[in-house]
Motif scaffolding. Structure first.
Motif, PDB file in Angstrom:
ATOM      1  N   THR A   1       0.834  -1.264  -0.079  1.00 17.74           N
ATOM      2  CA  THR A   1      -0.135  -0.267  -0.049  1.00 17.74           C
ATOM      3  C   THR A   1       1.046   1.387   0.164  1.00 17.74           C
ATOM      4  O   THR A   1       0.209   2.314  -0.045  1.00 17.74           O
TER       5      THR A   1
ATOM      6  N   SER B   1       3.395   4.205  -1.331  1.00 18.64           N
ATOM      7  CA  SER B   1       3.618   5.078  -2.792  1.00 18.64           C
ATOM      8  C   SER B   1       4.889   4.582  -3.202  1.00 18.64           C
ATOM      9  O   SER B   1       5.936   4.833  -2.763  1.00 18.64           O
ATOM     10  N   TYR B   2       4.825   4.050  -4.177  1.00 18.97           N
ATOM     11  CA  TYR B   2       6.106   3.597  -4.923  1.00 18.97           C
ATOM     12  C   TYR B   2       6.025   4.041  -6.440  1.00 18.97           C
ATOM     13  O   TYR B   2       4.884   4.211  -6.949  1.00 18.97           O
ATOM     14  N   ARG B   3       7.187   4.868  -6.985  1.00 17.52           N
ATOM     15  CA  ARG B   3       7.095   4.814  -8.394  1.00 17.52           C
ATOM     16  C   ARG B   3       7.262   3.818  -9.199  1.00 17.52           C
ATOM     17  O   ARG B   3       6.720   3.899 -10.439  1.00 17.52           O
TER      18      ARG B   3
ATOM     19  N   ILE C   1       5.814   1.017 -10.482  1.00 17.80           N
ATOM     20  CA  ILE C   1       4.492   0.129 -10.283  1.00 17.80           C
ATOM     21  C   ILE C   1       3.848  -0.338 -11.682  1.00 17.80           C
ATOM     22  O   ILE C   1       2.997  -1.206 -11.778  1.00 17.80           O
TER      23      ILE C   1
ATOM     24  N   LYS D   1       1.137  -3.874  -8.180  1.00 19.32           N
ATOM     25  CA  LYS D   1       1.468  -3.266  -6.663  1.00 19.32           C
ATOM     26  C   LYS D   1       2.298  -4.052  -5.577  1.00 19.32           C
ATOM     27  O   LYS D   1       2.902  -3.519  -4.786  1.00 19.32           O
TER      28      LYS D   1
END
Length: 146
Positions: free
Chosen positions: A75, A77-79, A81, A85
């Motif tokens: 969950t 926030s990753y760059r 993607i 996920k």
């Protein structure tokens, strides 16, 4: 000093820790002839890993999974993607573990501890085929025929 090198393809079904010691022993029967040596394992992937861990209580493996999920949650926030996920958390988890292991060999046996097993750590939720390079180096002796 002799060398043997093989590749092994291991299927995974989903996220989890898969015991692979017996797969390795089946693929490298030459281990039985090693007087003194070293087995090196190298996993050719960046979203899975290898580990040596507890083989007696499956709660250890479940706790490892939940602990890793707290360190690298899906969950966040990753760059990166593009692959889903679960991909970037899998890369983080793989980096926390390792993609290679070295295990001493003596008198025809891996010198693992009583409660140790070798595990393939699958950090993705979908099935994969993981490629493992096995390199055995050592002083080989002939096993007497009975």
């Amino acid at each position: 000093m002799d060398w043997v090198q093989r590749s092994l393809v291991l299927p995974t079904h989903s996220l989890g820790f898969y015991p692979i010691t017996q797969n390795i022993l089946r693929e490298l029967p030459e281990i039985q002839k090693v007087q003194t040596g070293l087995l090196h394992l190298f996993l050719q992937h960046t979203s899975a890993a290898l580990t040596i861990n507890e083989n007696a209580d499956s709660d250890v493996l479940e706790d490892l999974i939940s602990g890793l999920d707290r360190l690298a949650p899906e969950t966040a926030s990753y760059r990166h993607i593009i692959e889903g996920k679960d991909d970037m958390p899998a890369h983080i988890k793989s980096s926390l573990f390792s993609v290679s292991l070295s295990i001493p060999v003596a008198n025809g046996q891996l010198l693992l501890g009583v409660w140790q097993d070798i595990y393939l750590c699958e950090f993705r939720r979908i099935p994969h085929r993981r490629h493992l390079i096995l390199t055995l180096q050592g002083i080989f002796q002939e096993v007497p025929k009975t």
